[in-house]
Design a protein around this motif. Sequence first.
Motif, PDB file in Angstrom:
ATOM      1  N   TYR A  39       0.851  -1.196   0.000  1.00 49.95           N
ATOM      2  CA  TYR A  39       0.000   0.000   0.000  1.00 49.95           C
ATOM      3  C   TYR A  39       0.886   1.245   0.000  1.00 49.95           C
ATOM      4  O   TYR A  39       1.949   1.260   0.630  1.00 49.95           O
ATOM      5  CB  TYR A  39      -0.921   0.029   1.233  1.00 49.95           C
ATOM      6  CG  TYR A  39      -2.168  -0.815   1.046  1.00 49.95           C
ATOM      7  CD1 TYR A  39      -2.088  -2.203   1.039  1.00 49.95           C
ATOM      8  CD2 TYR A  39      -3.415  -0.221   0.868  1.00 49.95           C
ATOM      9  CE1 TYR A  39      -3.217  -2.976   0.846  1.00 49.95           C
ATOM     10  CE2 TYR A  39      -4.565  -0.989   0.691  1.00 49.95           C
ATOM     11  CZ  TYR A  39      -4.459  -2.365   0.674  1.00 49.95           C
ATOM     12  OH  TYR A  39      -5.581  -3.131   0.480  1.00 49.95           O
ATOM     13  N   HIS A  69       3.936   7.968  -9.162  1.00 52.28           N
ATOM     14  CA  HIS A  69       3.142   6.949  -9.846  1.00 52.28           C
ATOM     15  C   HIS A  69       2.346   7.600 -10.970  1.00 52.28           C
ATOM     16  O   HIS A  69       1.634   8.584 -10.737  1.00 52.28           O
ATOM     17  CB  HIS A  69       2.197   6.267  -8.853  1.00 52.28           C
ATOM     18  CG  HIS A  69       2.926   5.537  -7.752  1.00 52.28           C
ATOM     19  ND1 HIS A  69       3.601   6.204  -6.738  1.00 52.28           N
ATOM     20  CD2 HIS A  69       3.095   4.216  -7.509  1.00 52.28           C
ATOM     21  CE1 HIS A  69       4.160   5.301  -5.932  1.00 52.28           C
ATOM     22  NE2 HIS A  69       3.858   4.094  -6.376  1.00 52.28           N
ATOM     23  N   VAL A 102      14.519   5.297 -12.232  1.00 48.15           N
ATOM     24  CA  VAL A 102      14.992   6.597 -11.760  1.00 48.15           C
ATOM     25  C   VAL A 102      15.639   7.316 -12.942  1.00 48.15           C
ATOM     26  O   VAL A 102      16.634   6.847 -13.499  1.00 48.15           O
ATOM     27  CB  VAL A 102      15.968   6.441 -10.574  1.00 48.15           C
ATOM     28  CG1 VAL A 102      16.520   7.800 -10.146  1.00 48.15           C
ATOM     29  CG2 VAL A 102      15.265   5.759  -9.397  1.00 48.15           C
ATOM     30  N   ARG A 123       6.948   5.111 -11.710  1.00 44.56           N
ATOM     31  CA  ARG A 123       6.442   3.781 -12.048  1.00 44.56           C
ATOM     32  C   ARG A 123       4.960   3.816 -12.350  1.00 44.56           C
ATOM     33  O   ARG A 123       4.239   4.697 -11.869  1.00 44.56           O
ATOM     34  CB  ARG A 123       6.805   2.760 -10.976  1.00 44.56           C
ATOM     35  CG  ARG A 123       5.804   2.482  -9.886  1.00 44.56           C
ATOM     36  CD  ARG A 123       6.352   1.364  -8.979  1.00 44.56           C
ATOM     37  NE  ARG A 123       5.385   0.989  -7.946  1.00 44.56           N
ATOM     38  CZ  ARG A 123       4.551  -0.055  -8.030  1.00 44.56           C
ATOM     39  NH1 ARG A 123       4.567  -0.837  -9.092  1.00 44.56           N
ATOM     40  NH2 ARG A 123       3.703  -0.323  -7.047  1.00 44.56           N
ATOM     41  N   GLU A 182       8.174  -4.384  -2.193  1.00 42.81           N
ATOM     42  CA  GLU A 182       8.162  -3.158  -2.984  1.00 42.81           C
ATOM     43  C   GLU A 182       8.810  -3.363  -4.353  1.00 42.81           C
ATOM     44  O   GLU A 182       9.504  -4.342  -4.590  1.00 42.81           O
ATOM     45  CB  GLU A 182       8.902  -2.044  -2.235  1.00 42.81           C
ATOM     46  CG  GLU A 182       8.298  -1.678  -0.901  1.00 42.81           C
ATOM     47  CD  GLU A 182       8.767  -2.562   0.232  1.00 42.81           C
ATOM     48  OE1 GLU A 182       9.342  -3.649  -0.016  1.00 42.81           O
ATOM     49  OE2 GLU A 182       8.565  -2.155   1.394  1.00 42.81           O
ATOM     50  N   GLY A 239      17.225   5.418  -0.221  1.00 42.74           N
ATOM     51  CA  GLY A 239      16.370   4.392   0.373  1.00 42.74           C
ATOM     52  C   GLY A 239      17.144   3.183   0.844  1.00 42.74           C
ATOM     53  O   GLY A 239      16.611   2.331   1.527  1.00 42.74           O
TER      54      GLY A 239
HETATM   55  O1  TXA Z   1       6.473  -0.759  -4.602  1.00 42.02           O
HETATM   56  C1  TXA Z   1       6.824   0.364  -4.290  1.00 42.02           C
HETATM   57  O2  TXA Z   1       7.841   0.896  -4.762  1.00 42.02           O
HETATM   58  C2  TXA Z   1       5.954   1.136  -3.269  1.00 42.02           C
HETATM   59  C3  TXA Z   1       4.597   1.398  -3.894  1.00 42.02           C
HETATM   60  C4  TXA Z   1       3.706   2.250  -3.029  1.00 42.02           C
HETATM   61  O3  TXA Z   1       4.779   1.971  -5.158  1.00 42.02           O
HETATM   62  N1  TXA Z   1       6.594   2.341  -2.899  1.00 42.02           N
HETATM   63  C5  TXA Z   1       7.698   2.380  -2.110  1.00 42.02           C
HETATM   64  O4  TXA Z   1       8.104   3.665  -1.814  1.00 42.02           O
HETATM   65  O5  TXA Z   1       8.255   1.400  -1.708  1.00 42.02           O
HETATM   66  P1  TXA Z   1       9.204   3.973  -0.712  1.00 42.02           P
HETATM   67  O6  TXA Z   1       9.214   5.436  -0.623  1.00 42.02           O
HETATM   68  O7  TXA Z   1       8.902   3.213   0.515  1.00 42.02           O
HETATM   69  O8  TXA Z   1      10.539   3.496  -1.375  1.00 42.02           O
HETATM   70  C6  TXA Z   1      11.008   4.198  -2.518  1.00 42.02           C
HETATM   71  C7  TXA Z   1      12.448   3.884  -2.761  1.00 42.02           C
HETATM   72  C8  TXA Z   1      13.293   4.454  -1.658  1.00 42.02           C
HETATM   73  O9  TXA Z   1      14.315   3.515  -1.427  1.00 42.02           O
HETATM   74  C9  TXA Z   1      13.837   5.733  -2.290  1.00 42.02           C
HETATM   75  O10 TXA Z   1      15.051   6.144  -1.731  1.00 42.02           O
HETATM   76  C10 TXA Z   1      13.995   5.298  -3.740  1.00 42.02           C
HETATM   77  O11 TXA Z   1      12.863   4.487  -3.975  1.00 42.02           O
HETATM   78  N2  TXA Z   1      13.949   6.434  -4.650  1.00 42.02           N
HETATM   79  C11 TXA Z   1      12.884   7.175  -5.008  1.00 42.02           C
HETATM   80  N3  TXA Z   1      13.247   8.193  -5.822  1.00 42.02           N
HETATM   81  C12 TXA Z   1      14.587   8.087  -5.980  1.00 42.02           C
HETATM   82  C13 TXA Z   1      15.561   8.831  -6.688  1.00 42.02           C
HETATM   83  N4  TXA Z   1      15.246   9.907  -7.390  1.00 42.02           N
HETATM   84  N5  TXA Z   1      16.840   8.430  -6.614  1.00 42.02           N
HETATM   85  C14 TXA Z   1      17.177   7.342  -5.890  1.00 42.02           C
HETATM   86  N6  TXA Z   1      16.318   6.589  -5.201  1.00 42.02           N
HETATM   87  C15 TXA Z   1      15.040   6.946  -5.237  1.00 42.02           C
END
Ligand code: TXA
Length: 360
Positions: A39, A69, A102, A123, A182, A239
Amino acid sequence: MIEAMNARILPGDDPEALAAAADAIRAGDPVAFPTETVYGLGANALDPLAVARVFEAKDRPSFDPLIVHIAAVGELKSYDDLVDPRVERLAARFWPGPLTLVLRKRALIPGIVTAGLDTVGLRVPDHPVALRLIAASGRPIAAPSANRFGGLSPTRAEHVQRQLGDRIGLILDGGPTRIGVESTVVLLAGGRRTLLRPGGLPVEEIEAEIGPLEVEPGAALADDARGRHAHEQPARSPGRMTAHYAPGVPLVIVPPEIPVAVAPGERVGLLAASAAGRERAEALGARFAAVEVPAPDGDPLPLAAGLFEALHRLDAAELDRIVAQPVPEVGLGRAIMDRLRRAAAGSDSSGTGGAGQPKR
Ligand code: TXA
Ligand code: MG
Protein backbone atom coordinates in the motif's frame (compact mmCIF):
# COMPACT_ATOMS: atom_id res chain seq x y z
CA MET A 1 0.85 20.18 13.52
CA ILE A 2 -0.97 16.97 12.81
CA GLU A 3 -4.58 16.94 13.86
CA ALA A 4 -5.81 13.65 15.29
CA MET A 5 -7.77 11.84 12.61
CA ASN A 6 -9.36 8.53 12.21
CA ALA A 7 -8.92 7.08 8.78
CA ARG A 8 -11.96 5.74 7.03
CA ILE A 9 -11.35 2.46 5.20
CA LEU A 10 -13.45 2.42 2.03
CA PRO A 11 -13.69 -0.25 -0.67
CA GLY A 12 -11.34 0.64 -3.52
CA ASP A 13 -13.72 -0.77 -6.11
CA ASP A 14 -16.57 1.53 -5.05
CA PRO A 15 -16.91 4.44 -7.51
CA GLU A 16 -18.04 6.85 -4.75
CA ALA A 17 -15.08 5.97 -2.55
CA LEU A 18 -12.79 6.45 -5.51
CA ALA A 19 -14.32 9.83 -6.30
CA ALA A 20 -13.86 10.90 -2.66
CA ALA A 21 -10.24 9.77 -2.78
CA ALA A 22 -9.61 11.64 -6.03
CA ASP A 23 -11.15 14.79 -4.50
CA ALA A 24 -8.88 14.42 -1.48
CA ILE A 25 -5.81 14.10 -3.72
CA ARG A 26 -6.81 17.23 -5.64
CA ALA A 27 -7.43 19.05 -2.36
CA GLY A 28 -3.90 18.23 -1.17
CA ASP A 29 -4.80 15.53 1.37
CA PRO A 30 -2.87 12.26 1.45
CA VAL A 31 -4.79 9.06 0.66
CA ALA A 32 -3.58 5.50 1.23
CA PHE A 33 -4.23 3.15 -1.68
CA PRO A 34 -3.32 -0.39 -2.78
CA THR A 35 -0.76 -1.24 -5.43
CA GLU A 36 0.35 -4.71 -6.53
CA THR A 37 3.44 -4.45 -4.28
CA VAL A 38 2.45 -2.75 -1.01
CA TYR A 39 0.00 0.00 0.00
CA GLY A 40 1.17 3.52 -0.76
CA LEU A 41 0.45 6.85 0.91
CA GLY A 42 -0.25 9.10 -2.04
CA ALA A 43 -0.39 12.82 -2.68
CA ASN A 44 -0.54 15.07 -5.72
CA ALA A 45 3.08 14.95 -6.91
CA LEU A 46 2.84 18.45 -8.35
CA ASP A 47 1.77 20.05 -5.04
CA PRO A 48 4.69 20.50 -2.62
CA LEU A 49 2.40 21.11 0.36
CA ALA A 50 0.47 17.90 -0.25
CA VAL A 51 3.76 15.99 -0.52
CA ALA A 52 4.98 17.59 2.72
CA ARG A 53 1.90 16.12 4.45
CA VAL A 54 3.02 12.65 3.37
CA PHE A 55 6.47 13.14 4.90
CA GLU A 56 4.82 14.46 8.04
CA ALA A 57 2.34 11.59 8.41
CA LYS A 58 5.13 9.02 8.02
CA ASP A 59 7.77 10.82 10.13
CA ARG A 60 9.88 10.36 7.02
CA PRO A 61 13.13 12.32 6.83
CA SER A 62 13.19 14.82 4.00
CA PHE A 63 16.31 13.31 2.40
CA ASP A 64 14.44 10.21 1.24
CA PRO A 65 12.77 10.77 -2.17
CA LEU A 66 9.33 9.50 -3.19
CA ILE A 67 8.29 7.49 -6.23
CA VAL A 68 5.93 9.22 -8.64
CA HIS A 69 3.14 6.95 -9.85
CA ILE A 70 1.74 7.58 -13.31
CA ALA A 71 -1.17 5.93 -15.10
CA ALA A 72 0.34 4.97 -18.44
CA VAL A 73 3.63 4.41 -20.19
CA GLY A 74 2.75 7.30 -22.54
CA GLU A 75 2.96 9.80 -19.67
CA LEU A 76 6.65 9.07 -19.35
CA LYS A 77 7.31 11.65 -22.04
CA SER A 78 6.16 14.49 -19.82
CA TYR A 79 8.66 13.56 -17.11
CA ASP A 80 11.65 12.42 -19.03
CA ASP A 81 12.82 14.59 -21.86
CA LEU A 82 15.87 12.60 -22.78
CA VAL A 83 14.14 9.45 -23.71
CA ASP A 84 16.65 6.67 -23.58
CA PRO A 85 15.95 3.50 -25.61
CA ARG A 86 16.56 1.39 -22.48
CA VAL A 87 13.86 3.31 -20.64
CA GLU A 88 11.37 2.80 -23.42
CA ARG A 89 12.26 -0.84 -23.59
CA LEU A 90 11.86 -1.51 -19.87
CA ALA A 91 8.70 0.57 -19.62
CA ALA A 92 7.12 -1.20 -22.57
CA ARG A 93 8.06 -4.61 -21.21
CA PHE A 94 7.38 -4.24 -17.47
CA TRP A 95 4.86 -1.43 -16.92
CA PRO A 96 2.39 -1.57 -15.37
CA GLY A 97 4.44 -3.49 -12.83
CA PRO A 98 6.82 -3.58 -9.86
CA LEU A 99 9.64 -1.61 -11.49
CA THR A 100 10.67 1.95 -10.60
CA LEU A 101 12.88 3.75 -13.10
CA VAL A 102 14.99 6.60 -11.76
CA LEU A 103 15.37 9.15 -14.55
CA ARG A 104 16.42 12.72 -14.99
CA LYS A 105 13.95 14.98 -13.19
CA ARG A 106 12.03 17.67 -14.99
CA ALA A 107 11.33 21.06 -13.50
CA LEU A 108 7.62 20.41 -13.03
CA ILE A 109 8.36 17.92 -10.24
CA PRO A 110 8.85 19.87 -6.99
CA GLY A 111 12.14 19.34 -5.18
CA ILE A 112 10.44 17.92 -2.09
CA VAL A 113 9.36 14.85 -4.10
CA THR A 114 12.94 14.00 -5.06
CA ALA A 115 14.60 15.23 -1.85
CA GLY A 116 16.51 17.75 -3.90
CA LEU A 117 18.00 15.17 -6.27
CA ASP A 118 18.12 15.85 -9.99
CA THR A 119 16.49 12.48 -10.66
CA VAL A 120 12.97 11.18 -10.16
CA GLY A 121 11.68 7.64 -9.60
CA LEU A 122 8.69 6.77 -11.80
CA ARG A 123 6.44 3.78 -12.05
CA VAL A 124 3.09 2.64 -13.43
CA PRO A 125 1.55 0.42 -10.73
CA ASP A 126 -0.26 -2.75 -11.76
CA HIS A 127 -3.40 -2.36 -9.69
CA PRO A 128 -6.81 -1.23 -10.93
CA VAL A 129 -7.51 0.90 -7.83
CA ALA A 130 -4.17 2.73 -8.08
CA LEU A 131 -4.61 3.31 -11.81
CA ARG A 132 -8.17 4.57 -11.37
CA LEU A 133 -7.10 6.89 -8.56
CA ILE A 134 -4.37 8.45 -10.69
CA ALA A 135 -6.75 8.81 -13.63
CA ALA A 136 -9.67 10.16 -11.55
CA SER A 137 -7.52 12.72 -9.75
CA GLY A 138 -5.85 13.73 -12.99
CA ARG A 139 -2.56 14.05 -11.11
CA PRO A 140 0.64 12.03 -10.90
CA ILE A 141 0.74 10.58 -7.39
CA ALA A 142 3.86 10.68 -5.24
CA ALA A 143 3.70 7.78 -2.82
CA PRO A 144 6.01 6.00 -0.43
CA SER A 145 4.89 2.80 1.25
CA ALA A 146 2.11 3.63 3.73
CA ASN A 147 3.96 2.81 6.95
CA ARG A 148 5.64 4.91 9.60
CA PHE A 149 9.24 5.53 8.59
CA GLY A 150 11.33 2.46 9.37
CA GLY A 151 8.26 0.33 10.05
CA LEU A 152 6.94 -2.72 8.23
CA SER A 153 5.44 -2.05 4.82
CA PRO A 154 1.67 -2.58 4.70
CA THR A 155 0.19 -5.29 2.52
CA ARG A 156 -3.38 -4.82 3.80
CA ALA A 157 -5.57 -1.82 4.58
CA GLU A 158 -5.55 -2.79 8.28
CA HIS A 159 -1.75 -2.53 8.38
CA VAL A 160 -2.06 1.05 7.17
CA GLN A 161 -4.79 1.75 9.70
CA ARG A 162 -2.61 0.48 12.54
CA GLN A 163 0.40 2.64 11.64
CA LEU A 164 -1.16 5.76 10.16
CA GLY A 165 -4.86 5.62 11.01
CA ASP A 166 -4.65 8.54 13.42
CA ARG A 167 -2.80 10.68 10.88
CA ILE A 168 -4.65 10.33 7.60
CA GLY A 169 -8.28 10.60 6.52
CA LEU A 170 -8.82 7.86 3.97
CA ILE A 171 -7.59 4.39 3.09
CA LEU A 172 -8.79 2.68 -0.08
CA ASP A 173 -9.04 -1.05 0.54
CA GLY A 174 -7.97 -3.39 -2.26
CA GLY A 175 -7.49 -6.51 -0.14
CA PRO A 176 -4.08 -8.11 0.36
CA THR A 177 -1.45 -7.04 -2.17
CA ARG A 178 -0.43 -9.58 -4.80
CA ILE A 179 3.36 -9.20 -4.82
CA GLY A 180 4.00 -8.20 -1.23
CA VAL A 181 7.45 -6.61 -1.57
CA GLU A 182 8.16 -3.16 -2.98
CA SER A 183 9.17 -2.41 -6.56
CA THR A 184 12.66 -2.98 -7.90
CA VAL A 185 14.39 0.42 -8.25
CA VAL A 186 16.82 0.95 -11.13
CA LEU A 187 18.81 4.14 -11.82
CA LEU A 188 19.05 4.87 -15.55
CA ALA A 189 19.69 8.63 -15.43
CA GLY A 190 22.95 9.86 -16.94
CA GLY A 191 23.57 6.63 -18.83
CA ARG A 192 23.82 4.63 -15.61
CA ARG A 193 22.34 1.19 -15.06
CA THR A 194 22.41 0.64 -11.35
CA LEU A 195 20.24 -1.48 -9.11
CA LEU A 196 19.23 0.71 -6.17
CA ARG A 197 16.80 -1.72 -4.52
CA PRO A 198 15.96 -5.35 -5.32
CA GLY A 199 12.20 -5.82 -5.36
CA GLY A 200 9.15 -7.43 -6.89
CA LEU A 201 10.60 -7.64 -10.40
CA PRO A 202 13.58 -10.02 -10.42
CA VAL A 203 16.85 -8.39 -11.50
CA GLU A 204 17.44 -11.27 -13.91
CA GLU A 205 14.39 -10.19 -15.95
CA ILE A 206 15.67 -6.64 -16.22
CA GLU A 207 19.15 -7.81 -17.18
CA ALA A 208 17.66 -9.99 -19.90
CA GLU A 209 16.37 -6.77 -21.50
CA ILE A 210 19.22 -4.28 -21.03
CA GLY A 211 22.24 -6.28 -19.92
CA PRO A 212 24.01 -6.45 -16.54
CA LEU A 213 23.17 -3.92 -13.83
CA GLU A 214 25.73 -2.43 -11.49
CA VAL A 215 25.05 -2.68 -7.81
CA GLU A 216 25.61 0.53 -5.91
CA PRO A 217 28.82 0.09 -3.89
CA GLY A 218 28.55 0.90 -0.21
CA ALA A 219 24.84 0.47 -0.59
CA ALA A 220 24.05 1.05 3.06
CA LEU A 221 24.20 4.78 3.58
CA ALA A 222 22.56 5.58 6.84
CA ASP A 223 22.67 3.28 9.78
CA ASP A 224 19.50 4.19 11.55
CA ALA A 225 15.96 3.84 10.29
CA ARG A 226 14.89 6.93 12.16
CA GLY A 227 17.72 8.89 10.62
CA ARG A 228 19.39 9.82 13.89
CA HIS A 229 22.85 9.34 12.42
CA ALA A 230 21.86 9.92 8.85
CA HIS A 231 23.39 12.77 6.94
CA GLU A 232 20.87 15.38 5.90
CA GLN A 233 22.49 15.49 2.47
CA PRO A 234 20.63 13.96 -0.42
CA ALA A 235 22.32 10.72 -1.34
CA ARG A 236 22.04 8.99 -4.67
CA SER A 237 20.18 6.01 -3.33
CA PRO A 238 18.83 7.23 -0.05
CA GLY A 239 16.37 4.39 0.37
CA ARG A 240 19.16 1.91 0.82
CA MET A 241 19.40 2.41 4.50
CA THR A 242 20.40 -0.68 6.35
CA ALA A 243 17.78 -0.46 9.03
CA HIS A 244 14.32 -0.52 7.54
CA TYR A 245 11.13 -2.55 7.37
CA ALA A 246 11.62 -3.39 11.01
CA PRO A 247 9.28 -5.19 13.37
CA GLY A 248 9.15 -3.98 16.96
CA VAL A 249 11.17 -6.89 18.37
CA PRO A 250 14.67 -8.11 17.47
CA LEU A 251 14.86 -10.24 14.34
CA VAL A 252 17.74 -12.57 13.54
CA ILE A 253 18.35 -14.62 10.40
CA VAL A 254 19.20 -18.24 11.24
CA PRO A 255 19.48 -21.13 8.76
CA PRO A 256 17.31 -24.16 9.67
CA GLU A 257 20.32 -26.39 10.36
CA ILE A 258 21.52 -24.13 13.19
CA PRO A 259 19.75 -24.90 16.50
CA VAL A 260 17.76 -22.02 18.00
CA ALA A 261 18.25 -21.76 21.76
CA VAL A 262 15.04 -20.78 23.52
CA ALA A 263 15.39 -19.84 27.19
CA PRO A 264 12.67 -20.94 29.63
CA GLY A 265 9.82 -18.46 29.46
CA GLU A 266 11.25 -16.80 26.34
CA ARG A 267 8.80 -16.28 23.48
CA VAL A 268 10.49 -16.81 20.14
CA GLY A 269 8.66 -16.60 16.81
CA LEU A 270 9.72 -18.40 13.64
CA LEU A 271 9.37 -17.13 10.09
CA ALA A 272 10.07 -20.35 8.20
CA ALA A 273 11.25 -20.43 4.58
CA SER A 274 9.23 -23.64 4.00
CA ALA A 275 7.36 -26.39 5.86
CA ALA A 276 10.55 -28.45 5.71
CA GLY A 277 12.49 -25.55 7.23
CA ARG A 278 10.04 -25.39 10.10
CA GLU A 279 10.26 -29.14 10.72
CA ARG A 280 14.02 -28.97 10.67
CA ALA A 281 14.17 -26.13 13.19
CA GLU A 282 11.69 -27.87 15.49
CA ALA A 283 13.46 -31.22 15.14
CA LEU A 284 16.55 -29.52 16.59
CA GLY A 285 14.59 -28.89 19.78
CA ALA A 286 13.32 -25.33 19.52
CA ARG A 287 9.79 -24.61 20.78
CA PHE A 288 8.33 -21.56 19.09
CA ALA A 289 5.58 -19.41 20.55
CA ALA A 290 4.39 -18.48 17.04
CA VAL A 291 5.24 -19.83 13.61
CA GLU A 292 4.61 -18.38 10.16
CA VAL A 293 5.08 -20.42 7.01
CA PRO A 294 3.96 -18.20 4.12
CA ALA A 295 5.23 -20.68 1.52
CA PRO A 296 5.03 -24.35 2.61
CA ASP A 297 6.76 -25.50 -0.60
CA GLY A 298 9.45 -22.84 -0.29
CA ASP A 299 8.33 -21.02 -3.46
CA PRO A 300 9.65 -17.45 -3.53
CA LEU A 301 6.41 -16.03 -4.95
CA PRO A 302 4.10 -16.83 -2.00
CA LEU A 303 6.98 -16.14 0.36
CA ALA A 304 7.39 -12.59 -0.98
CA ALA A 305 3.63 -12.08 -1.06
CA GLY A 306 3.22 -13.22 2.54
CA LEU A 307 6.47 -11.83 4.00
CA PHE A 308 5.29 -8.55 5.52
CA GLU A 309 1.94 -10.10 6.44
CA ALA A 310 3.80 -12.76 8.44
CA LEU A 311 6.07 -10.15 10.05
CA HIS A 312 3.06 -8.02 10.98
CA ARG A 313 1.47 -11.04 12.69
CA LEU A 314 4.67 -11.99 14.50
CA ASP A 315 5.05 -8.37 15.54
CA ALA A 316 1.62 -8.56 17.17
CA ALA A 317 2.33 -11.87 18.95
CA GLU A 318 4.13 -10.38 21.96
CA LEU A 319 7.39 -12.12 21.24
CA ASP A 320 10.87 -11.53 22.64
CA ARG A 321 12.57 -12.35 19.37
CA ILE A 322 11.87 -13.39 15.79
CA VAL A 323 13.97 -15.96 13.97
CA ALA A 324 13.75 -15.83 10.17
CA GLN A 325 15.13 -18.49 7.84
CA PRO A 326 17.17 -17.35 4.82
CA VAL A 327 16.37 -18.17 1.17
CA PRO A 328 18.65 -18.44 -1.89
CA GLU A 329 19.41 -15.01 -3.36
CA VAL A 330 18.10 -15.50 -6.87
CA GLY A 331 14.99 -14.00 -8.47
CA LEU A 332 12.56 -12.74 -5.84
CA GLY A 333 14.84 -14.29 -3.21
CA ARG A 334 17.04 -11.19 -3.47
CA ALA A 335 14.24 -8.87 -2.44
CA ILE A 336 13.20 -11.25 0.34
CA MET A 337 16.73 -11.40 1.78
CA ASP A 338 17.17 -7.64 1.37
CA ARG A 339 14.02 -7.01 3.43
CA LEU A 340 14.98 -9.60 6.06
CA ARG A 341 18.44 -8.07 6.50
CA ARG A 342 16.97 -4.63 6.88
CA ALA A 343 14.42 -5.95 9.36
CA ALA A 344 17.31 -7.53 11.28
CA ALA A 345 19.32 -4.30 11.25
CA GLY A 346 16.31 -2.13 12.09
CA SER A 347 15.18 -4.29 14.97
CA ASP A 348 18.67 -4.55 16.47
CA SER A 349 18.24 -4.51 20.22
CA SER A 350 21.84 -3.39 20.78
CA GLY A 351 20.88 0.25 20.75
CA THR A 352 21.36 2.12 17.48
CA GLY A 353 18.62 0.44 15.44
CA GLY A 354 15.31 2.19 15.86
CA ALA A 355 12.61 -0.38 16.32
CA GLY A 356 9.91 0.05 13.75
CA GLN A 357 7.15 0.04 16.32
CA PRO A 358 4.83 2.95 15.79
CA LYS A 359 4.96 5.43 18.66
CA ARG A 360 1.73 5.63 20.58
O1 TXA B 1 6.47 -0.76 -4.60
C1 TXA B 1 6.82 0.36 -4.29
O2 TXA B 1 7.84 0.90 -4.76
C2 TXA B 1 5.95 1.14 -3.27
C3 TXA B 1 4.60 1.40 -3.89
C4 TXA B 1 3.71 2.25 -3.03
O3 TXA B 1 4.78 1.97 -5.16
N1 TXA B 1 6.59 2.34 -2.90
C5 TXA B 1 7.70 2.38 -2.11
O4 TXA B 1 8.10 3.66 -1.81
O5 TXA B 1 8.26 1.40 -1.71
P1 TXA B 1 9.20 3.97 -0.71
O6 TXA B 1 9.21 5.44 -0.62
O7 TXA B 1 8.90 3.21 0.51
O8 TXA B 1 10.54 3.50 -1.37
C6 TXA B 1 11.01 4.20 -2.52
C7 TXA B 1 12.45 3.88 -2.76
C8 TXA B 1 13.29 4.45 -1.66
O9 TXA B 1 14.32 3.51 -1.43
C9 TXA B 1 13.84 5.73 -2.29
O10 TXA B 1 15.05 6.14 -1.73
C10 TXA B 1 13.99 5.30 -3.74
O11 TXA B 1 12.86 4.49 -3.97
N2 TXA B 1 13.95 6.43 -4.65
C11 TXA B 1 12.88 7.18 -5.01
N3 TXA B 1 13.25 8.19 -5.82
C12 TXA B 1 14.59 8.09 -5.98
C13 TXA B 1 15.56 8.83 -6.69
N4 TXA B 1 15.25 9.91 -7.39
N5 TXA B 1 16.84 8.43 -6.61
C14 TXA B 1 17.18 7.34 -5.89
N6 TXA B 1 16.32 6.59 -5.20
C15 TXA B 1 15.04 6.95 -5.24
MG1 MG C 1 9.06 2.17 2.23
